[in-house]
Design a protein around this motif. Structure first.
Motif, PDB file in Angstrom:
ATOM      1  N   SER A  37       0.835  -1.198   0.000  1.00 31.67           N
ATOM      2  CA  SER A  37       0.000   0.000   0.000  1.00 31.67           C
ATOM      3  C   SER A  37       0.872   1.251   0.000  1.00 31.67           C
ATOM      4  N   SER A  56       1.978   5.017  -7.455  1.00 33.21           N
ATOM      5  CA  SER A  56       2.030   3.743  -8.163  1.00 33.21           C
ATOM      6  C   SER A  56       2.411   2.619  -7.207  1.00 33.21           C
ATOM      7  N   LEU A  57       1.668   1.500  -7.286  1.00 34.22           N
ATOM      8  CA  LEU A  57       1.940   0.324  -6.464  1.00 34.22           C
ATOM      9  C   LEU A  57       2.132  -0.901  -7.351  1.00 34.22           C
ATOM     10  N   ILE A  63      -3.283  -5.510  -2.769  1.00 37.09           N
ATOM     11  CA  ILE A  63      -2.633  -4.252  -3.119  1.00 37.09           C
ATOM     12  C   ILE A  63      -3.681  -3.141  -3.200  1.00 37.09           C
ATOM     13  N   LEU A  65      -4.070   1.527  -2.547  1.00 38.43           N
ATOM     14  CA  LEU A  65      -3.373   2.756  -2.176  1.00 38.43           C
ATOM     15  C   LEU A  65      -3.536   3.131  -0.705  1.00 38.43           C
ATOM     16  N   VAL A  87      -2.357   0.688  -9.803  1.00 34.93           N
ATOM     17  CA  VAL A  87      -2.163  -0.438  -8.894  1.00 34.93           C
ATOM     18  C   VAL A  87      -2.046  -1.705  -9.742  1.00 34.93           C
ATOM     19  N   ALA A  94      -6.518  -6.766  -6.127  1.00 39.50           N
ATOM     20  CA  ALA A  94      -6.018  -5.406  -6.290  1.00 39.50           C
ATOM     21  C   ALA A  94      -7.194  -4.445  -6.365  1.00 39.50           C
ATOM     22  N   VAL A 116      -6.352  -0.161 -12.419  1.00 37.24           N
ATOM     23  CA  VAL A 116      -6.068  -1.339 -11.597  1.00 37.24           C
ATOM     24  C   VAL A 116      -5.910  -2.568 -12.485  1.00 37.24           C
TER      25      VAL A 116
END
Length: 194
Positions: A37, A56-57, A63, A65, A87, A94, A116
């Protein structure tokens, strides 16, 4: 950033009734394995109000934010919070703001503008997976891609009521089944969508 490390975020693990308010995180860039996260990797019994994360992840699964994962038996309350960016999960679960909320979750007046991608399964514009809770006056905008259980707002909703919420953007499903403009897969007839 470590693609082999779990519990990545500003806070890796948070539990015990913590409250977070009036926080903004811009242009985060986080890579991890599970429970990744921009804000909290693993959350238990937390209250979040007016927390805004952009960036950005990248990870394997769980997953989001704001919260990557909250476990069974926990309580999560999130209000007046937003996220924007991308993500990506190489495995599953996600979501724009939330990856996998397994405990009781109350989400109100939250918005995600996030692209996503979940290579395997479960992807949602606001949340990947939500069980036992409510989503009220919330929205998602973005391009959502996944193998199955792909939704504009929520990928997989179990026993979760959704009220006065919406999603815009595109849905792409690469394999499997269960996809929808609002919810990819909804289980338990006692939960209402209004």
């Amino acid at each position: 950033n470590n693609s082999t490390q779990n519990f990545q975020g500003l806070f890796g693990v948070v539990s015990g009734g913590n409250e977070f308010k009036d926080i903004t995180l811009d242009s985060v860039d986080v890579t991890g394995k599970n429970n990744v996260s921009g804000f909290i990797g693993k959350a238990g019994n937390v209250s979040i109000d007016n927390v805004n994360v952009s960036g950005s992840l990248t990870g394997a699964q769980y997953i989001g934010l704001l919260i990557g994962w909250s476990g069974s038996g926990t309580t999560v309350s999130v209000t007046n919070s937003t996220g924007s960016g991308t993500v990506q999960a190489s495995n599953s679960s996600a979501g724009g703001l939330f990856g996998y909320l397994q405990g009781t979750a109350t989400i109100r007046n939250c918005a995600a503008s996030v692209d996503v991608t979940s290579t395997s399964t479960i992807a949602g514009g606001l949340a990947g997976y939500v069980t036992t809770g409510s989503i009220d006056q919330s929205s998602a905008a973005g391009n959502i891609q996944g193998g199955s259980s792909v939704g504009g707002l929520v990928g997989y909703s179990f026993n979760t009521s959704i009220d006065s919420s919406y999603a815009t953007g595109s849905i792409t499903i690469s394999a499997g089944s269960y996809f929808g403009g609002l919810v990819g897969q909804a289980r338990n007839s006692s939960a209402k969508i209004t």
